[in-house]
Each structure stands twice: as structure tokens, then as C-alpha cells.
Design an enzyme around this catalytic site. Structure first.
Site, PDB file in Angstrom:
ATOM      1  N   SER A 134      -1.563   2.745   0.059  1.00  0.00           N
ATOM      2  CA  SER A 134      -0.528   3.000  -0.762  1.00  0.00           C
ATOM      3  C   SER A 134      -0.222   2.209  -1.976  1.00  0.00           C
ATOM      4  O   SER A 134      -0.751   0.685  -1.796  1.00  0.00           O
ATOM      5  CB  SER A 134       0.774   2.905   0.203  1.00  0.00           C
ATOM      6  N   HIS A 147       3.319  -0.287 -12.106  1.00  0.00           N
ATOM      7  CA  HIS A 147       4.494  -0.491 -12.961  1.00  0.00           C
ATOM      8  C   HIS A 147       3.831  -1.066 -14.387  1.00  0.00           C
ATOM      9  O   HIS A 147       3.838  -2.205 -14.399  1.00  0.00           O
ATOM     10  CB  HIS A 147       5.628  -1.321 -12.495  1.00  0.00           C
ATOM     11  N   HIS A 175       2.551   6.507  -8.449  1.00  0.00           N
ATOM     12  CA  HIS A 175       2.591   6.223  -6.890  1.00  0.00           C
ATOM     13  C   HIS A 175       1.293   7.124  -6.252  1.00  0.00           C
ATOM     14  O   HIS A 175       1.182   8.371  -6.626  1.00  0.00           O
ATOM     15  CB  HIS A 175       3.649   6.471  -6.352  1.00  0.00           C
ATOM     16  N   ASN A 227      -0.430   7.644  -2.318  1.00  0.00           N
ATOM     17  CA  ASN A 227      -0.544   7.127  -0.746  1.00  0.00           C
ATOM     18  C   ASN A 227      -1.304   8.106   0.067  1.00  0.00           C
ATOM     19  O   ASN A 227      -1.545   9.359  -0.085  1.00  0.00           O
ATOM     20  CB  ASN A 227       1.025   7.284  -0.132  1.00  0.00           C
ATOM     21  N   ARG A 235      -2.938   8.517   3.923  1.00  0.00           N
ATOM     22  CA  ARG A 235      -2.867   8.115   5.272  1.00  0.00           C
ATOM     23  C   ARG A 235      -3.300   9.017   6.601  1.00  0.00           C
ATOM     24  O   ARG A 235      -3.413  10.116   6.297  1.00  0.00           O
ATOM     25  CB  ARG A 235      -1.188   7.838   5.405  1.00  0.00           C
ATOM     26  N   HIS A 239      21.442  12.866  -5.151  1.00  0.00           N
ATOM     27  CA  HIS A 239      22.656  12.472  -5.671  1.00  0.00           C
ATOM     28  C   HIS A 239      22.558  12.309  -7.099  1.00  0.00           C
ATOM     29  O   HIS A 239      23.566  12.286  -7.922  1.00  0.00           O
ATOM     30  CB  HIS A 239      22.581  10.977  -5.160  1.00  0.00           C
ATOM     31  N   GLY A 246       8.170  -2.179  12.366  1.00  0.00           N
ATOM     32  CA  GLY A 246       8.147  -3.430  12.377  1.00  0.00           C
ATOM     33  C   GLY A 246       7.088  -4.323  11.167  1.00  0.00           C
ATOM     34  O   GLY A 246       6.501  -5.278  11.756  1.00  0.00           O
ATOM     35  N   GLY A 247       6.612  -3.327  10.355  1.00  0.00           N
ATOM     36  CA  GLY A 247       5.799  -3.711   9.377  1.00  0.00           C
ATOM     37  C   GLY A 247       6.243  -4.891   8.467  1.00  0.00           C
ATOM     38  O   GLY A 247       7.233  -5.383   8.634  1.00  0.00           O
ATOM     39  N   ARG A 248       5.417  -5.386   7.767  1.00  0.00           N
ATOM     40  CA  ARG A 248       5.660  -6.663   6.757  1.00  0.00           C
ATOM     41  C   ARG A 248       6.455  -6.130   5.641  1.00  0.00           C
ATOM     42  O   ARG A 248       6.104  -5.632   4.713  1.00  0.00           O
ATOM     43  CB  ARG A 248       4.492  -7.213   6.461  1.00  0.00           C
TER      44      ARG A 248
END
Length: 303
Positions: A92, A96, A106, A108, A110, A173, A256-258
Site C-alpha cells: 500500500s 503526498h 494512492h 494498493n 493485496r 458527507h 491488530g495491525g501496527r
């Protein structure tokens, strides 16, 4: 039958290739490498380039995590996999740039595998472009690159995954798209492992071909405080999307990733202004009027 080792080898090589190219484009800064382990199983390596001449911050992360139970974000559309063991691999990246005339981008790529006996597997990923001061030729080049990467695997893939990207990267939104889109796909397995993997490699290999020429064209474009302030304001939309909607962010946090690696996609500087409106006839109004909505870019221009 899937082959996780082949996927891992490709993704690690892709991370290496993209980082080397970005360092060359920047010409000054280098990626810091940060290897990490996940307590629940697996780990990865986050690479961050900061305070470069071209890139204010660039993050390119590889992860290979596994566990005893799929997180809720991954089973929302596949409830039958709840409670199953899983493996997830991915690269990923979010870039910027410093200049408001170079788009944020961006990408990704997977791979998931769930279950022990006859595991269910699928690929997902894509890439998208978020310009602040868009150049029409850049948008056409980006989408032509995306289309060409898809074409060998079916005439219907580009329009289908382009439309999916427009829907996915939409801020309800705000009533606007995050940028000018690209490709978004998930649950890719219907053509079998070999062809599905070949398709993902085609898209992954095309990312630099789509982004590199845009950076080279726009990196020397002069800008002032007005353009910089607008860039920081529009970066706020990036933050809003990632924290409110992004499934990858949710998956990382729920599994529970970093946290540092998951949130490295956020921009280093950003600002919000209450009820900001573009001036009539301005370049900023052009972005809102012509670019922050789904469009058939290639069809409109017969490209």
C-alpha cells in the site's frame, strides 16, 4: 490453487521498485526502512520518505499478516468467512507531493486467503489520483494507463473497475469524489489464480507508468501561498476519507495491525477552514465544477 509465495515475492519486488523510482524522482530524500512484527502473527516493512524536494511525505508499506479470525471489515460482504483463519498480503502506498500542481496518489495491491481446507482466496487493489490543480491531459494519461493495464484481461474490466473506484472514493458527507479516480477492484478470483494474479501484476506494474510522467511534467511548476493553502485544505478530504470510509484502514486497525504503519497514509500537514467556498471563475472552482464528480474521461475525449 493459489500460491502465496509467488504473490509475496512479487509484492516485495514491487515495493522495492517503486521506492527506488521515487527516490530517483525526488533527487534528495531517501526512504527510512522500518521492519515490524504483529503480535497476532506476521509483520511487514514500512518505508517512509519525508521532507524531500518533490515529496513532502511518501509511504510505501508491505505487510504479510495472519491470524485465527477474520476481522469484521473483511467479512462484511463474506459473512460465511467469519471466524476463519486468514492470511493477508499487500503493498500500500500514498504519496503526498510538496507542489500543489503534482497530484496526491494512492495505490494498493493485496491478496487474501481464508480457511484451512480448500481456502477461499481473492485479490484486490487499484490506484487513484487526487489532483489539486488538475491538468486535463494528465487525467487522460492516468486513465489511459489504467485502461491499457486492464485490456488484455477483458474489455469490461476497465469500465467496471473505473466505476467501482468512482463509487468507493466518494465522500458522501461532502457530495464529491476524492479525486479523478482510477481503478478499484476486490474479490478477484473468477478467472482462476494464474490469470487473476497476472491481471494484478499488470495493474501494479502500470502504476509508475501512470504517475511518473505527471510528476516530471509538474515538478518545476511555480506556485505561491494561495496554491499551497488550497492544497492543505484539500488534504483534509484525504484525512476524512481514510478515517471515515477506507476499508484498508479499518482492516488494519481491527486486525491488530501496527497503527503507525496504518496511518502513515495521512498527510504531514493539513488544515480545515470553516465553510470555505471557491471564488467564481477561479482555478479552485474549476476543480470543484469539472473534476470532483464521476466522468467518462476517455469516452468524452475519444481516447
Amino acid at each position: 490453487m493459489s500460491n502465496i509465495d509467488d504473490v509475496k515475492d512479487y509484492l516485495v519486488a514491487l515495493q522495492n521498485r517503486i521506492c527506488a523510482e521515487l527516490e530517483q524522482l525526488d533527487g534528495r530524500a531517501h526512504f527510512a526502512h522500518d521492519a515490524w512484527q504483529r503480535p497476532g502473527g506476521g509483520g511487514g516493512e514500512s518505508r517512509v520518505l519525508a521532507e524531500g524536494s518533490v515529496f513532502e511525505q511518501a509511504g510505501v508499506s508491505f505487510s504479510h499478516v495472519f491470524g485465527d479470525q477474520m476481522p469484521p471489515s473483511a467479512t462484511k460482504t463474506r459473512p460465511e468467512l467469519a471466524g476463519k483463519r486468514f492470511q493477508a498480503l499487500g503493498v500500500s502506498l500514498v504519496l503526498h507531493p510538496r507542489s500543489p500542481y503534482i497530484p496526491t496518489t494512492h495505490a494498493n495491491f493485496r491478496f487474501f486467503s481464508a480457511g484451512d481446507n480448500k481456502p477461499v482466496w481473492w485479490f484486490g487493489g487499484g490506484f487513484d489520483l487526487t489532483p489539486y490543480y488538475p491538468f486535463h491531459e494528465d487525467v487522460l494519461h492516468w486513465h489511459k494507463t489504467a485502461r491499457d493495464a486492464c485490456l488484455p484481461y477483458g474489455d469490461d474490466l476497465y469500465p467496471r473497475y473505473k466505476e467501482w473506484c468512482d463509487r468507493y472514493f466518494y465522500l458522501e458527507h461532502r457530495g464529491e469524489t476524492r479525486g479523478v479516480g482510477g481503478l478499484f477492484f476486490d474479490d478477484v478470483n473468477e478467472q482462476g489464480f494464474d490469470k487473476s494474479f497476472a491481471f494484478v501484476r499488470s495493474v501494479g506494474d502500470s502504476f509508475l507508468s501512470g504517475y511518473r510522467p505527471i510528476v516530471k511534467k509538474r515538478m518545476a511548476h511555480p506556485y505561491g501561498d494561495r496554491q499551497r493553502d488550497f492544497q492543505l485544505y484539500r488534504r483534509g478530504r484525504y484525512v476524512e476519507f481514510n478515517l471515515l470510509y477506507d476499508r484498508g484502514t479499518l482492516f488494519g486497525l481491527q486486525s491488530g495491525g501496527r497503527t503507525e504503519s496504518i496511518l502513515m497514509s495521512l498527510p504531514p500537514l493539513v488544515r480545515w477552514t470553516y465553510n470555505w467556498q471557491p471564488e467564481p471563475g477561479s482555478a479552485e472552482e474549476t476543480l470543484y465544477r469539472d473534476y470532483l464528480k464521476p466522468r467518462d474521461w476517455l469516452g468524452e475525449n475519444n481516447v
